[in-house]
Design an enzyme around this catalytic site. Structure first.
Site, PDB file in Angstrom:
ATOM      1  N   ARG A  42       0.878  -1.170   0.000  1.00 46.32           N
ATOM      2  CA  ARG A  42       0.000   0.000   0.000  1.00 46.32           C
ATOM      3  C   ARG A  42       0.915   1.220   0.000  1.00 46.32           C
ATOM      4  O   ARG A  42       1.994   1.192   0.580  1.00 46.32           O
ATOM      5  CB  ARG A  42      -0.877   0.014   1.245  1.00 46.32           C
ATOM      6  CG  ARG A  42      -1.831  -1.156   1.304  1.00 46.32           C
ATOM      7  CD  ARG A  42      -2.577  -1.160   2.631  1.00 46.32           C
ATOM      8  NE  ARG A  42      -3.247  -2.417   2.843  1.00 46.32           N
ATOM      9  CZ  ARG A  42      -4.481  -2.690   2.446  1.00 46.32           C
ATOM     10  NH1 ARG A  42      -5.175  -1.779   1.810  1.00 46.32           N
ATOM     11  NH2 ARG A  42      -5.023  -3.860   2.679  1.00 46.32           N
ATOM     12  N   HIS A  69      -3.377   1.774   5.297  1.00 42.15           N
ATOM     13  CA  HIS A  69      -2.744   3.022   4.883  1.00 42.15           C
ATOM     14  C   HIS A  69      -2.495   3.920   6.095  1.00 42.15           C
ATOM     15  O   HIS A  69      -1.567   4.733   6.090  1.00 42.15           O
ATOM     16  CB  HIS A  69      -3.631   3.762   3.871  1.00 42.15           C
ATOM     17  CG  HIS A  69      -3.632   3.154   2.513  1.00 42.15           C
ATOM     18  ND1 HIS A  69      -4.582   2.242   2.108  1.00 42.15           N
ATOM     19  CD2 HIS A  69      -2.810   3.332   1.452  1.00 42.15           C
ATOM     20  CE1 HIS A  69      -4.342   1.893   0.862  1.00 42.15           C
ATOM     21  NE2 HIS A  69      -3.271   2.538   0.434  1.00 42.15           N
ATOM     22  N   CYS A 110      -7.474   4.271  -1.574  1.00 40.91           N
ATOM     23  CA  CYS A 110      -7.398   4.146  -0.125  1.00 40.91           C
ATOM     24  C   CYS A 110      -8.752   4.538   0.451  1.00 40.91           C
ATOM     25  O   CYS A 110      -9.290   5.588   0.110  1.00 40.91           O
ATOM     26  CB  CYS A 110      -6.286   5.068   0.372  1.00 40.91           C
ATOM     27  SG  CYS A 110      -6.259   5.322   2.133  1.00 40.91           S
ATOM     28  N   LYS A 111      -9.304   3.695   1.324  1.00 39.33           N
ATOM     29  CA  LYS A 111     -10.608   3.998   1.926  1.00 39.33           C
ATOM     30  C   LYS A 111     -10.544   5.223   2.832  1.00 39.33           C
ATOM     31  O   LYS A 111     -11.476   6.005   2.899  1.00 39.33           O
ATOM     32  CB  LYS A 111     -11.104   2.794   2.720  1.00 39.33           C
ATOM     33  CG  LYS A 111     -11.496   1.622   1.859  1.00 39.33           C
ATOM     34  CD  LYS A 111     -11.956   0.461   2.705  1.00 39.33           C
ATOM     35  CE  LYS A 111     -12.280  -0.740   1.833  1.00 39.33           C
ATOM     36  NZ  LYS A 111     -12.637  -1.905   2.629  1.00 39.33           N
ATOM     37  N   THR A 112      -9.447   5.394   3.521  1.00 38.36           N
ATOM     38  CA  THR A 112      -9.321   6.493   4.474  1.00 38.36           C
ATOM     39  C   THR A 112      -9.045   7.835   3.803  1.00 38.36           C
ATOM     40  O   THR A 112      -9.665   8.839   4.134  1.00 38.36           O
ATOM     41  CB  THR A 112      -8.180   6.202   5.478  1.00 38.36           C
ATOM     42  OG1 THR A 112      -8.364   4.906   6.028  1.00 38.36           O
ATOM     43  CG2 THR A 112      -8.158   7.229   6.591  1.00 38.36           C
TER      44      THR A 112
END
Length: 140
Positions: A42, A69, A110-112
């Site tokens: 990542r 992440h 990236c989800k965040t």
């Protein structure tokens, strides 16, 4: 003689101030643009800058084999704070870094922090001496 003593005191007072302002700038210039590991990883695209000086930011790529992440982000925030620098995340994604075949695939998000600009990431990787001869592809 009093004038010389006065100048001496001014010089002594100015040294810590100059050291305070020049150290983060020097650290920012010395900061490597790329720090990625080999394998599936990542990565984050980060903007690193001196507090209040976002115009003079340096965009860097950081990537490791980790589950999140967030781990990459917080590790970098702590490291940059020690240097007196601030960090802003520009997004993230995934990479497949095969150094023996000299190939890197950049993809995902990236989800965040959302998706990074993979083309900007590719540009930064190609500008580094280690990855300039790699075949770097960006998947949509």
């Amino acid at each position: 003689m009093k004038i010389l003593n006065c100048f001496s005191l001014i010089g002594q007072c100015a040294k810590p101030i100059l050291r305070t302002y020049t150290s983060p700038a020097a650290d920012l210039l010395k900061l490597p643009r790329v720090d990625i590991k080999e394998g599936k990883l990542r990565y984050l695209l980060l903007s690193v800058y001196i507090h209040g000086e976002t115009k003079h930011a340096r965009t860097v790529v950081r990537g490791w084999n980790t589950d999140s992440h967030d781990d990459i982000y917080y590790k970098n925030v702590r490291a940059m704070e020690k240097l007196g620098l601030c960090t802003k995340c520009l997004g993230g994604g995934k990479m497949d870094n095969d150094e023996s075949a000299r190939k890197i695939k950049i993809h995902g998000s990236c989800k965040t922090f959302g998706a990074a600009n993979h083309h900007k990431t590719k540009e930064i990787l190609l500008s580094s001496s280690k990855y300039k001869n790699f075949n770097i592809t960006v998947k949509k």
